[in-house]
Design an enzyme around this catalytic site. Structure first.
Site, PDB file in Angstrom:
ATOM      1  N   TYR A   1      -7.325  -7.774   8.224  1.00 16.53           N
ATOM      2  CA  TYR A   1      -8.451  -7.193   7.487  1.00 16.53           C
ATOM      3  C   TYR A   1      -9.619  -8.189   7.495  1.00 16.53           C
ATOM      4  O   TYR A   1      -9.542  -9.227   8.151  1.00 16.53           O
ATOM      5  CB  TYR A   1      -7.985  -6.757   6.092  1.00 16.53           C
ATOM      6  CG  TYR A   1      -6.901  -5.709   6.220  1.00 16.53           C
ATOM      7  CD1 TYR A   1      -7.195  -4.447   6.755  1.00 16.53           C
ATOM      8  CD2 TYR A   1      -5.573  -5.996   5.920  1.00 16.53           C
ATOM      9  CE1 TYR A   1      -6.197  -3.493   6.956  1.00 16.53           C
ATOM     10  CE2 TYR A   1      -4.566  -5.044   6.112  1.00 16.53           C
ATOM     11  CZ  TYR A   1      -4.892  -3.801   6.631  1.00 16.53           C
ATOM     12  OH  TYR A   1      -3.909  -2.860   6.839  1.00 16.53           O
TER      13      TYR A   1
ATOM     14  N   HIS B   1      -6.872 -11.041  -0.257  1.00 13.82           N
ATOM     15  CA  HIS B   1      -6.174 -10.586   0.951  1.00 13.82           C
ATOM     16  C   HIS B   1      -6.871 -11.168   2.187  1.00 13.82           C
ATOM     17  O   HIS B   1      -7.895 -10.660   2.630  1.00 13.82           O
ATOM     18  CB  HIS B   1      -6.213  -9.060   0.992  1.00 13.82           C
ATOM     19  CG  HIS B   1      -5.224  -8.428   1.925  1.00 13.82           C
ATOM     20  ND1 HIS B   1      -4.551  -9.133   2.903  1.00 13.82           N
ATOM     21  CD2 HIS B   1      -4.772  -7.145   2.021  1.00 13.82           C
ATOM     22  CE1 HIS B   1      -3.739  -8.300   3.561  1.00 13.82           C
ATOM     23  NE2 HIS B   1      -3.850  -7.092   3.038  1.00 13.82           N
TER      24      HIS B   1
ATOM     25  N   THR C   1       0.854  -1.184   0.000  1.00 11.78           N
ATOM     26  CA  THR C   1       0.000   0.000   0.000  1.00 11.78           C
ATOM     27  C   THR C   1       0.892   1.237   0.000  1.00 11.78           C
ATOM     28  O   THR C   1       1.773   1.364   0.849  1.00 11.78           O
ATOM     29  CB  THR C   1      -0.889  -0.028   1.258  1.00 11.78           C
ATOM     30  OG1 THR C   1      -1.799  -1.116   1.116  1.00 11.78           O
ATOM     31  CG2 THR C   1      -1.658   1.261   1.441  1.00 11.78           C
TER      32      THR C   1
ATOM     33  N   ASN D   1      -2.733  -4.976  13.548  1.00 13.07           N
ATOM     34  CA  ASN D   1      -4.174  -4.700  13.639  1.00 13.07           C
ATOM     35  C   ASN D   1      -4.839  -5.440  14.797  1.00 13.07           C
ATOM     36  O   ASN D   1      -6.002  -5.856  14.711  1.00 13.07           O
ATOM     37  CB  ASN D   1      -4.904  -5.008  12.319  1.00 13.07           C
ATOM     38  CG  ASN D   1      -4.770  -3.881  11.311  1.00 13.07           C
ATOM     39  OD1 ASN D   1      -4.668  -2.712  11.699  1.00 13.07           O
ATOM     40  ND2 ASN D   1      -4.764  -4.212  10.029  1.00 13.07           N
TER      41      ASN D   1
ATOM     42  N   ASN E   1      -3.149  -9.960   7.641  1.00 14.46           N
ATOM     43  CA  ASN E   1      -2.905  -8.658   8.271  1.00 14.46           C
ATOM     44  C   ASN E   1      -4.078  -7.995   8.987  1.00 14.46           C
ATOM     45  O   ASN E   1      -4.146  -6.776   9.100  1.00 14.46           O
ATOM     46  CB  ASN E   1      -2.318  -7.677   7.238  1.00 14.46           C
ATOM     47  CG  ASN E   1      -1.021  -8.191   6.640  1.00 14.46           C
ATOM     48  OD1 ASN E   1      -0.494  -9.202   7.097  1.00 14.46           O
ATOM     49  ND2 ASN E   1      -0.506  -7.518   5.631  1.00 14.46           N
TER      50      ASN E   1
END
Ligand SMILES: Cc1cc2nc3c(=O)[nH]c(=O)nc-3n(C[C@H](O)[C@H](O)[C@H](O)COP(=O)(O)O)c2cc1C
Length: 365
Positions: free
Chosen positions: A179, A174, A25, A234, A177
């Site tokens: 999400y 994805h 990103t 996260n 991480n």
């Protein structure tokens, strides 16, 4: 010579080598969320070098969008914008996948629509322990209704169709991480008491639904998936990641995907590695297909992984960010450029398209 330079066929693709640019990103799409010429230039710079580029996490929907400056892939303008990148990469003989993203509970508040609440598997807020665009704590998300999940699956499918229309070679789902899909997998974020929570079998259900639907839509040979079994980023945790991720890998192995991508740094000191046992070998055994590893790899670690067959592909994140001709530098045993953290997400060309190639450095010397 190391096998890093050897070609490999994964899914429907022939790759010229086994060095992969990891998804990164970079926040260069601006408020429009539309991929632009600068992004095409950046990816094009790396296309002559990497066997495969996995382009940065890209939102599948307005609901899933939550990183200011990140790109999206849910309307025709996004699709047209991305086709500039795929052209730039293919013109240089490169191959490129796009990573599909729904941020779930960690959608940044600055991207909320009027009255919006972020969504997650459960109404559990992520602790404010990471870099945040707004600098504020994450609000408590709303737990998704089971009846809403089919709509999100559909968003992934539409996103994947757009990816293929924009000229990409495939899609990376994805599921890493912290999400949305990772939030469903790990029980630190998923406390549901319906068919999508509780047992390992239930927690892998929604990520599998998404993966299967994307495979049905564009063909399994064009689909990869990324997991990060021990990454605490996260505010993620799981009570038994070994059982969870080996069970997930076993189910994934039945789908005939192009690859399974594991972000699990070999070194315990890496910020993306928790205190858990190193799980990649167990997941590899359960999966049995093409494995891509990532997390703190340099040339030596990559060669080692390929030599002892603990992986067939190695993805490099920060090294590719700063060194567009990474594999050529490895081959020449030349020094890599120094990454500039201040420009990782800053927007603009600085620290993005201005990292020198070896030939520029030699000219300047
Ligand atoms: C600036 C930056 C952006 C990142 N963006 C993403 C992303 O969009 N998707 C993803 O799965 N991981 C992302 N990551 C994680 C990287 O892909 C990679 O896993 C991590 O940097 C560790 O690999 P490395 O040691 O080779 O850099 C990002 C990491 C950094 C430093």
């Amino acid at each position: 010579m190391s096998t890093l330079y050897e070609p490999i066929k994964i899914g429907d693709l022939e790759l010229k080598n086994r060095a992969v640019m990891a998804p990164l990103t970079r926040g260069r799409a601006g408020e429009s969320r539309i991929p632009n010429d600068l992004m095409a230039e950046y990816y094009g710079q790396r296309a002559g070098d990497a066997g495969l580029i996995i382009a940065e996490a890209t939102a599948i929907s307005e609901q899933g969008y939550g990183w200011p400056g990140a790109p999206a892939m849910y309307n025709d303008d996004h699709e047209a914008g991305w086709s500039k990148t795929t052209k730039a990469v293919h013109d240089k003989g490169g191959k490129i996948y796009l990573q599909l993203w729904h941020m779930g509970r960690v959608k940044d508040e600055s991207t909320y629509k009027e009255g919006e609440q972020a969504v997650g598997p459960s109404a559990i807020a992520a602790a404010n322990n990471i870099r945040r665009a707004s600098g504020k704590a994450y609000p408590k998300p709303r737990a998704l209704e089971a009846a809403e999940l089919d709509g999100i699956v559909q968003d992934y499918v539409e996103g994947a169709r757009r990816v293929m229309r924009a000229g990409f070679d495939g899609v990376e789902i994805h599921a890493a991480n912290g999400y949305l899909l990772d939030q469903f997998l790990r029980d630190g974020a998923n406390r549901r008491d319906d068919d999508y929570g509780g047992s390992v079998e239930n927690r892998i259900k929604f990520p599998l639904m998404v993966t299967k639907a994307v495979c049905d839509a564009i063909g399994a040979g064009k689909v990869g998936i990324r997991i990060s079994p021990t990454n605490p980023f996260n505010d993620m945790s799981d009570s038994d990641p070994k059982t969870l991720f080996t069970a997930f890998a076993k189910e994934l192995s039945k789908l005939g995907l192009a690859y399974l991508h594991i972000l699990e740094p070999i070194k315990k000191s890496h910020p993306f590695r928790g205190n858990d046992e190193y799980l990649t070998p167990f997941i590899n055994e359960a999966y049995g297909g093409h494995l891509m590893v990532n997390g703190g790899y340099g040339l030596e670690e990559a060669e080692q992984a390929l030599k002892n067959h603990s992986a067939e592909l190695v993805a490099f994140g920060v090294p590719y960010l700063a060194t567009p001709d990474l594999l050529a530098r490895f081959k020449a045993r030349a020094e890599l450029n120094t990454p500039d953290q201040a420009t990782f997400y800053s927007g603009g060309a600085e620290g993005y398209t201005d990292y020198p190639f070896l030939k520029d450095k030699e000219k300047a010397a």
